[in-house]
Design a protein around this motif. Structure first.
Motif, PDB file in Angstrom:
ATOM      1  N   PRO A 242       0.796  -1.235   0.000  1.00 18.46           N
ATOM      2  CA  PRO A 242       0.000   0.000   0.000  1.00 18.46           C
ATOM      3  C   PRO A 242       0.826   1.281   0.000  1.00 18.46           C
ATOM      4  O   PRO A 242       0.482   2.247  -0.676  1.00 18.46           O
ATOM      5  N   THR A 243       1.925   1.305   0.764  1.00 20.40           N
ATOM      6  CA  THR A 243       2.728   2.526   0.820  1.00 20.40           C
ATOM      7  C   THR A 243       3.388   2.825  -0.519  1.00 20.40           C
ATOM      8  O   THR A 243       3.532   3.991  -0.905  1.00 20.40           O
ATOM      9  N   SER A 244       3.794   1.778  -1.247  1.00 19.63           N
ATOM     10  CA  SER A 244       4.348   1.989  -2.582  1.00 19.63           C
ATOM     11  C   SER A 244       3.295   2.597  -3.502  1.00 19.63           C
ATOM     12  O   SER A 244       3.597   3.450  -4.350  1.00 19.63           O
ATOM     13  N   GLN A 245       2.036   2.179  -3.319  1.00 22.25           N
ATOM     14  CA  GLN A 245       0.949   2.725  -4.116  1.00 22.25           C
ATOM     15  C   GLN A 245       0.699   4.187  -3.756  1.00 22.25           C
ATOM     16  O   GLN A 245       0.495   5.033  -4.642  1.00 22.25           O
ATOM     17  N   VAL A 246       0.720   4.487  -2.444  1.00 22.18           N
ATOM     18  CA  VAL A 246       0.565   5.879  -2.011  1.00 22.18           C
ATOM     19  C   VAL A 246       1.661   6.744  -2.618  1.00 22.18           C
ATOM     20  O   VAL A 246       1.400   7.835  -3.146  1.00 22.18           O
ATOM     21  N   SER A 247       2.896   6.260  -2.543  1.00 12.85           N
ATOM     22  CA  SER A 247       4.033   7.030  -3.058  1.00 12.85           C
ATOM     23  C   SER A 247       3.925   7.237  -4.561  1.00 12.85           C
ATOM     24  O   SER A 247       4.265   8.320  -5.066  1.00 12.85           O
ATOM     25  N   ALA A 248       3.460   6.216  -5.291  1.00 16.52           N
ATOM     26  CA  ALA A 248       3.296   6.353  -6.742  1.00 16.52           C
ATOM     27  C   ALA A 248       2.272   7.434  -7.071  1.00 16.52           C
ATOM     28  O   ALA A 248       2.482   8.247  -7.983  1.00 16.52           O
ATOM     29  N   ILE A 249       1.162   7.457  -6.324  1.00 19.01           N
ATOM     30  CA  ILE A 249       0.145   8.488  -6.547  1.00 19.01           C
ATOM     31  C   ILE A 249       0.714   9.874  -6.269  1.00 19.01           C
ATOM     32  O   ILE A 249       0.530  10.818  -7.058  1.00 19.01           O
ATOM     33  N   ILE A 250       1.431  10.008  -5.152  1.00 21.35           N
ATOM     34  CA  ILE A 250       1.972  11.309  -4.770  1.00 21.35           C
ATOM     35  C   ILE A 250       2.980  11.806  -5.804  1.00 21.35           C
ATOM     36  O   ILE A 250       2.943  12.966  -6.238  1.00 21.35           O
ATOM     37  N   ILE A 251       3.893  10.926  -6.214  1.00 19.97           N
ATOM     38  CA  ILE A 251       4.927  11.327  -7.175  1.00 19.97           C
ATOM     39  C   ILE A 251       4.298  11.706  -8.519  1.00 19.97           C
ATOM     40  O   ILE A 251       4.651  12.733  -9.121  1.00 19.97           O
ATOM     41  N   CYS A 252       3.367  10.891  -9.004  1.00 22.83           N
ATOM     42  CA  CYS A 252       2.710  11.206 -10.281  1.00 22.83           C
ATOM     43  C   CYS A 252       1.853  12.465 -10.170  1.00 22.83           C
ATOM     44  O   CYS A 252       1.682  13.189 -11.159  1.00 22.83           O
ATOM     45  N   SER A 253       1.331  12.732  -8.977  1.00 20.34           N
ATOM     46  CA  SER A 253       0.536  13.946  -8.769  1.00 20.34           C
ATOM     47  C   SER A 253       1.393  15.196  -8.943  1.00 20.34           C
ATOM     48  O   SER A 253       0.923  16.221  -9.435  1.00 20.34           O
ATOM     49  N   LEU A 254       2.651  15.128  -8.528  1.00 21.65           N
ATOM     50  CA  LEU A 254       3.536  16.288  -8.648  1.00 21.65           C
ATOM     51  C   LEU A 254       3.732  16.687 -10.101  1.00 21.65           C
ATOM     52  O   LEU A 254       4.005  17.852 -10.402  1.00 21.65           O
ATOM     53  N   PHE A 255       3.594  15.722 -11.013  1.00 21.73           N
ATOM     54  CA  PHE A 255       3.766  15.991 -12.442  1.00 21.73           C
ATOM     55  C   PHE A 255       2.427  15.999 -13.186  1.00 21.73           C
ATOM     56  O   PHE A 255       2.402  16.140 -14.416  1.00 21.73           O
TER      57      PHE A 255
END
Length: 277
Positions: A242-255
């Motif tokens: 789940p945390t990897s999924q959260v991080s993927a959303i956050i990182i992609c959100s920045l772009f």
């Protein structure tokens, strides 16, 4: 006891911790735990606060603006920090409860659903094919749920054998069935019935997803032998947690690139899950 030793004590085992948790979210969460350790704040209160952060995150994503996405990403980050801190506080103070563990698991789904719906509302119409966007979003949510169930099962299975503890799957499932039957007709127990009912349905789905193995030789291994044999595979499993999924959303959100998020989840994570199986 030094802060570093306390931090290690607040974790499970390092090999079952996700990379982003171990080196980012949990250190920050540990600082929060140290601040509130001597207060009356409970792990369940942290979990409820985490849920609130997840709901607020979804609200900002639904605005469909760049600023809304950035703010939503910040609240989603706060959700994950708080989601880490409740377990750490429970392990350090030894005041965790089975019901609290269930609520903690439900918190993840509430936050993810909120964010996914927010992303859909805010951005589906900004793409040429909104229906395709919603379809990809729904598929991503479905596969992420499957990944979370598998990771949770194999992580707990690993911990059961390495720590020589009772099975958190079979033993607790029996306990919760008995508890549910005991309170199902009692007045004022609706919340407990609701929470335990969710857990039982989740466990039933989990058991259907897991391939039963007829060869039980690995059960005869010592905890040390089992750890050596399965340490690498469990690390691969937690790479799609789940945390990897959260991080993927956050990182992609920045772009502002949710198309990249879909590719990571639907292609990258699914391939890794298939290889792990």
């Amino acid at each position: 006891m030094s802060w570093f030793n306390e931090y290690k004590k607040s974790l499970k085992l390092t090999e079952v911790e996700e990379f982003f948790d171990l080196f980012f979210y949990r250190p920050i969460a540990f600082l929060l735990v140290k601040i509130i350790y001597r207060t009356n704040i409970t792990p369940n209160q942290l979990t409820l606060t985490a849920i609130l952060m997840g709901l607020i995150s979804g609200f900002f994503y639904a605005e469909g603006t760049a600023d809304g996405v950035y703010i939503g990403a910040v609240f989603f980050l706060l959700f994950n920090i708080l989601d880490c801190s409740d377990g750490q506080l429970a392990r350090l103070k030894r005041n965790g409860t089975p019901t609290g563990r269930i609520i903690d698991g439900v918190a993840d789904y509430i936050a993810f659903i909120s964010v996914y719906i927010g992303i859909g509302i805010g951005f589906a119409n900004k793409y040429e094919n909104p229906s395709l966007f919603w379809t990809l979003l729904a598929l991503t949510g479905l596969f992420n749920t499957i990944h979370a169930i598998l990771v949770d099962y194999y992580r707990n299975r690993y911990l059961d054998y390495v720590l020589e503890r009772k099975s958190t799957f079979e033993e607790e499932l029996d306990e919760f069935r008995k508890e549910y039957n005991a309170i199902k007709n009692q007045k004022g127990k609706w919340f407990d019935r609701f929470i335990i009912g969710i857990y039982l349905k989740y466990s039933n789905l989990q058991s259907k997803l897991i391939v039963k193995k007829t060869n039980q030789k690995m059960f005869k291994a010592t905890p040390q032998e089992y750890s050596v044999k399965n340490k690498r595979i469990i690390r691969f499993w937690v790479m799609i947690g789940p945390t990897s999924q959260v991080s993927a959303i956050i990182i992609c959100s920045l772009f502002l690139r949710f198309d990249i998020f879909f590719a990571i989840m639907l292609i990258g994570y699914n391939l890794l899950a298939i290889l792990n199986l």
